[in-house]
Design a protein around this motif. Structure first.
Motif, PDB file in Angstrom:
ATOM      1  N   LYS A 406       0.835  -1.202   0.000  1.00  0.00           N
ATOM      2  CA  LYS A 406       0.000   0.000   0.000  1.00  0.00           C
ATOM      3  C   LYS A 406       0.870   1.253   0.000  1.00  0.00           C
ATOM      4  O   LYS A 406       0.595   2.227  -0.714  1.00  0.00           O
ATOM      5  CB  LYS A 406      -0.918  -0.005   1.220  1.00  0.00           C
ATOM      6  N   SER A 409       2.562   1.689  -3.389  1.00  0.00           N
ATOM      7  CA  SER A 409       1.565   2.121  -4.375  1.00  0.00           C
ATOM      8  C   SER A 409       1.245   3.598  -4.211  1.00  0.00           C
ATOM      9  O   SER A 409       1.092   4.335  -5.199  1.00  0.00           O
ATOM     10  CB  SER A 409       0.291   1.286  -4.225  1.00  0.00           C
ATOM     11  N   ARG A 413       1.548   6.409  -7.037  1.00  0.00           N
ATOM     12  CA  ARG A 413       0.345   7.071  -7.559  1.00  0.00           C
ATOM     13  C   ARG A 413       0.315   8.566  -7.243  1.00  0.00           C
ATOM     14  O   ARG A 413      -0.430   9.320  -7.883  1.00  0.00           O
ATOM     15  CB  ARG A 413      -0.901   6.387  -7.019  1.00  0.00           C
ATOM     16  N   ARG A 442      -8.684  11.646  -4.536  1.00  0.00           N
ATOM     17  CA  ARG A 442      -9.472  10.936  -5.552  1.00  0.00           C
ATOM     18  C   ARG A 442      -8.734   9.723  -6.125  1.00  0.00           C
ATOM     19  O   ARG A 442      -9.241   9.071  -7.031  1.00  0.00           O
ATOM     20  CB  ARG A 442      -9.850  11.901  -6.684  1.00  0.00           C
ATOM     21  N   ILE A 443      -7.533   9.411  -5.608  1.00  0.00           N
ATOM     22  CA  ILE A 443      -6.802   8.252  -6.114  1.00  0.00           C
ATOM     23  C   ILE A 443      -7.170   7.015  -5.309  1.00  0.00           C
ATOM     24  O   ILE A 443      -7.691   7.097  -4.196  1.00  0.00           O
ATOM     25  CB  ILE A 443      -5.269   8.491  -6.089  1.00  0.00           C
ATOM     26  N   SER A 444      -6.859   5.854  -5.851  1.00  0.00           N
ATOM     27  CA  SER A 444      -7.368   4.598  -5.290  1.00  0.00           C
ATOM     28  C   SER A 444      -6.813   4.260  -3.913  1.00  0.00           C
ATOM     29  O   SER A 444      -7.429   3.492  -3.170  1.00  0.00           O
ATOM     30  CB  SER A 444      -7.062   3.434  -6.247  1.00  0.00           C
ATOM     31  N   TYR A 446      -6.277   6.394  -1.460  1.00  0.00           N
ATOM     32  CA  TYR A 446      -6.678   7.366  -0.436  1.00  0.00           C
ATOM     33  C   TYR A 446      -7.552   6.693   0.615  1.00  0.00           C
ATOM     34  O   TYR A 446      -8.576   6.070   0.321  1.00  0.00           O
ATOM     35  CB  TYR A 446      -7.440   8.533  -1.076  1.00  0.00           C
ATOM     36  N   ILE A 448      -7.043   4.024   2.508  1.00  0.00           N
ATOM     37  CA  ILE A 448      -7.135   2.553   2.563  1.00  0.00           C
ATOM     38  C   ILE A 448      -6.432   1.963   3.790  1.00  0.00           C
ATOM     39  O   ILE A 448      -6.425   0.745   3.970  1.00  0.00           O
ATOM     40  CB  ILE A 448      -6.560   1.898   1.284  1.00  0.00           C
TER      41      ILE A 448
END
Length: 590
Positions: A406, A409, A413, A442-444, A446, A448
């Motif tokens: 994570k 990534s 990103r 707005r990225i995947s 955010y 998590i």
């Protein structure tokens, strides 16, 4: 071993027998055989040439890299009655020393490699009888060594001009490659290699992530009343740390190459004579210090290599008594080291990367620290030593692979240009202007990471930097490193050692084994006696007797000179010079 050698060992040095491989090395020297001895600090390397120097006909020439080291060993040799001198740029009695050498009135002569390799010195040696060449700190001869000195590579012609004179090279730090280079450069056959091993069992190793460094160091100092050395990475850091740590009342000084020479020399002299001073220094301080009673060494930042760490931490506990080595590190240390590597010529980069990787293994491991060190030097140690932080208090480890993926990534990103704090904020779903302005909400990735996993982000980032899965750019932003791909692809797991939670140490709590039993009235009385004698004759207290000798006196309580002569470290010269004073101190106490 010849009986007369054992008699000299006791009469001159006060020892009833040899330690480790000393008898093997001395035996080779007495037989005239060239030798390279790899012996850990504190194993008694100097005795391996000082004893033959007394026994053999002629003078032993000792080649040593630093004037301070020469003078330290010179004091110790003269204290036991050895006829010794040095020829250095600061010795005003050089004419007298040369005359003594020509007249056969010296057992030991200390010189620097720059002088030893010159034609003038060679002419001087032709006028007298030479019994032995001893090359101390012999790793300096190798370009592979961490303390390379070019003048050491010019010694071979001197040695070869006196082919019948045995040559003895000594060092505490030489890996397999360096050992081979020393043998070739000094003309010593492979059969002349004697390895005592690298283990320093009296040193307790501990490694900690930096977390309030001043407090961590203050706790360490409070728990260790004896002398200590703290290595700081920069000159400015030595002075800043010395000032901060000195406020607690412990005598604390700074040492680095930028100080006024008189201040630097005064600080070094005070430390050598002290029984409780803390010296905060750069690595410029140390090789020239043969102080046996240093009870702890701490690194306030990452050392340059495993070899450097081994040598620097090995300045603790030279007397064989319990000592401690603490290393405080941060992920930024690895980032800075890799940035420096990138500036080197390409031929050197791979070797430096290997050194950094070895340090990473040392600080990251949840297994025995000592085993990591010893395997680096080619040994096959047992899996546990019982005297490092991980063996004494095994830390739990957790699988942090998913968190690591994570984090990597998120770095990718967000464009590989932001620091740890911003990446943590993105992963935990923080609401900030910086995140909103850049669209990172707005990225995947955010938001998590939540709950208990949030506490793993900082140690995971640190572990990824150590492994070179993350790197920092010149602006401090994070980018993916060469080791990131196998982690992201699921080909490599990331386990994380969770450091054991430590309680704040009480102010006067003791740390580890009680090497200096301060508070034992007789031991304290003997130290006071030693301190007075040292001031009278102008030498550091340990030159009179080591703490281990005083401890044995306190245990045995000799009442006569004959009984005192059986205490380890009490030779004839010291018995004659100091015996009555220590017997009086014992009688007064009893």
């Amino acid at each position: 071993m010849q009986p007369d050698i054992l008699t000299l060992l006791h009469d001159v040095f006060g020892f009833s027998g040899f330690r480790g491989v000393q008898d093997q090395v001395v035996g080779r020297v007495m037989a005239g055989r060239p030798t390279l001895a790899i012996m850990p600090t504190g194993a008694g390397k100097s005795l391996c040439y000082q004893l033959p120097a007394v026994a053999l006909d002629g003078c032993c020439v000792v080649i040593s890299p630093l004037i301070a080291l020469m003078h330290d060993q010179l004091r110790a040799a003269q204290a036991v009655g050895i006829k010794a001198a040095s020829l250095t740029s600061v010795d005003a009695d050089w004419r007298e020393t040369q005359d003594r050498l020509r007249n056969g009135d010296l057992d030991l002569l200390y010189v620097a490699p720059e002088r030893a390799s010159g034609e003038g010195f060679r002419n001087l040696l032709r006028s007298t009888r030479i019994a032995l060449f001893a090359i101390d700190e012999a790793h300096c001869v190798s370009e592979w060594g961490h303390d390379f000195r070019p003048d050491y590579r010019l010694l071979r012609p001197l040695l070869d001009e006196f082919p019948d004179v045995p040559r003895l090279a000594l060092t505490a730090t030489a890996d397999a490659h360096t050992r081979e280079d020393i043998l070739v450069q000094l003309g010593i056959p492979r059969e002349g290699l004697v390895i005592a091993g690298f283990d320093r069992p009296n040193i307790r190793y501990a490694v900690h992530p930096r977390d309030g460094l001043n407090r961590q160091l203050a706790d360490l100092i409070a728990g260790n009343p004896g002398p200590g050395i703290i290595y700081a990475p920069t000159r400015a850091a030595t002075e800043k740390l010395a000032e901060a740590l000195g406020r607690a009342g412990r005598p604390t000084r700074a040492y680095h190459a930028g100080l006024d020479p008189k201040v630097r020399a005064a600080n070094q002299t005070a430390f050598i004579a002290s029984e409780d001073m803390v010296m905060v220094a750069t690595v410029a301080f140390g090789m020239g210090i043969d102080k046996p009673d240093v009870r702890f060494v701490a690194h306030a930042g990452l050392p340059k290599s495993i070899e450097g760490y081994y040598q620097e931490s090995g300045r603790a506990g030279r007397d064989g008594e319990p000592a401690q080595a603490h290393l405080f590190w941060g992920a930024e240390d690895f980032a800075r080291a890799r940035m420096r590597i990138a500036e080197l010529e390409s031929a050197r980069q791979q070797g430096e990367r290997t050194r950094i990787a070895a340090l990473g293994a040392l600080v990251e491991t949840g297994t025995c620290r000592r085993a990591i060190l010893l395997r680096h030097f080619g040994e096959n140690p047992p899996p546990g030593c019982g005297n490092c932080d991980n063996c004494l208090n095994p830390p739990p480890s957790i699988d942090a692979t998913q968190t690591a993926r994570k984090f990597l990534s998120a770095v990718y990103r967000t464009g590989q240009s932001f620091g740890v704090g911003h990446i943590e904020s993105v992963l935990t779903g923080a609401v900030t202007d910086k995140i909103r302005e850049r669209g990172h909400d707005r990225i995947s990735v955010y938001g998590i990471v939540e709950g208990e996993e949030m506490a793993l982000l900082r140690p995971v980032s640190r572990a990824l930097l150590v492994r070179d899965a993350l790197q920092t750019n010149e602006h401090g932003g994070l980018e993916l490193g060469p080791s990131a791909r196998p982690i992201l692809r699921g080909e490599e797991d990331v386990s994380l050692v969770v450091p054991p939670r430590k309680e704040r140490r009480r102010k006067n709590a003791r740390n580890g084994s009680d090497a200096n039993p301060v508070g034992d009235p007789l031991f304290d009385a003997l130290r006071a006696c030693r301190r007075e004698l040292a001031q009278e004759v102008g030498v550091p207290p340990y030159v009179i007797f080591h703490d281990s000798t005083l401890r044995e006196m306190a245990e045995q309580r000799p009442s006569t000179l004959a009984e005192l002569s059986h205490v380890s470290g009490v030779g004839h010269r010291k018995l004659e010079a100091y015996g009555d004073a220590f017997l009086a101190a014992i009688r007064l106490h009893l």
